[in-house]
Enzyme design. Sequence first.
Site, PDB file in Angstrom:
ATOM      1  N   SER A  90      40.560  52.050  41.909  1.00 34.10           N
ATOM      2  CA  SER A  90      39.248  52.509  41.421  1.00 34.10           C
ATOM      3  C   SER A  90      38.363  51.316  41.040  1.00 34.10           C
ATOM      4  O   SER A  90      37.145  51.376  41.219  1.00 34.10           O
ATOM      5  CB  SER A  90      39.405  53.496  40.256  1.00 34.10           C
ATOM      6  OG  SER A  90      39.913  52.860  39.123  1.00 34.10           O
ATOM      7  N   ASN A  91      38.948  50.243  40.556  1.00 35.40           N
ATOM      8  CA  ASN A  91      38.135  49.042  40.281  1.00 35.40           C
ATOM      9  C   ASN A  91      37.653  48.407  41.581  1.00 35.40           C
ATOM     10  O   ASN A  91      36.516  47.936  41.660  1.00 35.40           O
ATOM     11  CB  ASN A  91      38.934  48.035  39.455  1.00 35.40           C
ATOM     12  CG  ASN A  91      38.906  48.370  37.978  1.00 35.40           C
ATOM     13  OD1 ASN A  91      37.858  48.271  37.343  1.00 35.40           O
ATOM     14  ND2 ASN A  91      40.026  48.819  37.434  1.00 35.40           N
ATOM     15  N   MET A 104      49.957  44.409  40.792  1.00 32.57           N
ATOM     16  CA  MET A 104      51.109  44.493  39.892  1.00 32.57           C
ATOM     17  C   MET A 104      52.210  43.508  40.294  1.00 32.57           C
ATOM     18  O   MET A 104      53.369  43.883  40.472  1.00 32.57           O
ATOM     19  CB  MET A 104      51.659  45.930  39.880  1.00 32.57           C
ATOM     20  CG  MET A 104      50.648  46.963  39.449  1.00 32.57           C
ATOM     21  SD  MET A 104      49.968  46.627  37.821  1.00 32.57           S
ATOM     22  CE  MET A 104      51.358  47.120  36.814  1.00 32.57           C
ATOM     23  N   HIS A 136      41.793  43.700  32.520  1.00 33.76           N
ATOM     24  CA  HIS A 136      42.940  44.195  31.744  1.00 33.76           C
ATOM     25  C   HIS A 136      42.464  45.296  30.792  1.00 33.76           C
ATOM     26  O   HIS A 136      41.414  45.151  30.152  1.00 33.76           O
ATOM     27  CB  HIS A 136      43.544  43.019  30.956  1.00 33.76           C
ATOM     28  CG  HIS A 136      44.745  43.431  30.174  1.00 33.76           C
ATOM     29  ND1 HIS A 136      45.977  43.637  30.768  1.00 33.76           N
ATOM     30  CD2 HIS A 136      44.906  43.717  28.860  1.00 33.76           C
ATOM     31  CE1 HIS A 136      46.833  44.019  29.842  1.00 33.76           C
ATOM     32  NE2 HIS A 136      46.219  44.074  28.677  1.00 33.76           N
ATOM     33  N   GLY A 154      49.575  31.956  31.863  1.00 32.66           N
ATOM     34  CA  GLY A 154      50.165  32.863  30.882  1.00 32.66           C
ATOM     35  C   GLY A 154      49.937  34.316  31.265  1.00 32.66           C
ATOM     36  O   GLY A 154      49.346  34.624  32.305  1.00 32.66           O
TER      37      GLY A 154
HETATM   38  C1  GRF Z   1      43.312  49.136  35.547  1.00 32.68           C
HETATM   39  O1  GRF Z   1      43.541  49.817  34.346  1.00 32.68           O
HETATM   40  C2  GRF Z   1      43.236  47.655  35.294  1.00 32.68           C
HETATM   41  O2  GRF Z   1      42.714  47.349  34.045  1.00 32.68           O
HETATM   42  C3  GRF Z   1      44.669  47.221  35.373  1.00 32.68           C
HETATM   43  O3  GRF Z   1      45.239  48.013  36.388  1.00 32.68           O
HETATM   44  C4  GRF Z   1      44.501  49.235  36.495  1.00 32.68           C
HETATM   45  C5  GRF Z   1      44.089  49.333  37.926  1.00 32.68           C
HETATM   46  O4  GRF Z   1      43.467  50.550  38.214  1.00 32.68           O
HETATM   47  N1  GRF Z   1      44.776  45.812  35.634  1.00 32.68           N
HETATM   48  P1  GRF Z   1      42.787  50.751  39.630  1.00 32.68           P
HETATM   49  O5  GRF Z   1      43.857  50.494  40.687  1.00 32.68           O
HETATM   50  O6  GRF Z   1      41.652  49.786  39.746  1.00 32.68           O
HETATM   51  O7  GRF Z   1      42.321  52.178  39.638  1.00 32.68           O
END
Ligand code: GRF
Length: 207
Positions: free
Chosen positions: A18-19, A95, A114, A148
Site C-alpha cells: 500500500s505504501n 521484510m 516504520h 542499526g
Molecule cells: C507498513 O506498516 C510499513 O510501515 C512497514 O511495513 C508495512 C508495509 O505495508 N515498514 P505495505 O506493504 O506498504 O502495505
Amino acid sequence: MMSLKPYKLAALVSGHGSNLQAIIDSIERKELDAHLCIVISNIKNAPALARAEKHGIETVFIDPANYSNRKAYDQALTDKLKTVSIDLICLAGFMRILGEEFIHNFSRKIINIHPSLLPSFPGLNAQKKAIEYGVKFSGCTVHFVDTGVDSGPIILQTAVPVYDTDCEESLSKRILKQEHYLYPKAIAMIVENKFNLDGRTVTHNKA
Ligand code: GRF
C-alpha cells in the site's frame, strides 16, 4: 517545474504494497517528480509486485533460496539496482535485513517507513508494542537506513492518537493511512533536495 534528468527510484517490497501504491499514485499525480524504475521483492507472490506491474513498472523477484548467504543475496540486489543507476532506494514493507556492505554501498540513499514514532518501538510488531506499552500517541517515521534497526536519521514523522478502545489492527489502520501521505512527502523532500543532514539531524530546507 519538471527536472530534465528524472530522479530514479527503486522500491524493495515483500507484502501488500500500500505504501508502494501511494508512491506510484503520487508520481502519477505529478506531486512527486521522479521515475520509479524498478520494484524488487524477496517474496514471489507479494501483492506489491502485481500493483507495480499494473502500472507498467519493471518488477523483479530475487529468490533468497538461490543464495547461500546474506552477502550473496545483497550482491544480487546490488547488481540489479546498478543496472538502472538508482538515486534512491525506498524500502516499502521489505521484510528482510540488509547487510552492512549493502547499506554502505548505498550510503544515505536508502530510506524506510516504520509504523511508530521512532526511536520508540523499533523492529517488528511496532503497533502491538505501542498498545502494550500504553502510549497515548504513536505514528509513523520515515528515516534513512543505517546499519542499526530502524535507527537512522529521522526525515519526517506524523503522530496519531492511541485510543483506549484500540487494538493492534485499529491502530495499524490509523497509522497506515498517515504513512501513505508521509512517505511520498519525504521522498519529494529528497528528490527536490530540500533537506540538510547534519550528523543525525535532518532539517527541512524549504528554499
Ligand atoms: C507498513 O506498516 C510499513 O510501515 C512497514 O511495513 C508495512 C508495509 O505495508 N515498514 P505495505 O506493504 O506498504 O502495505
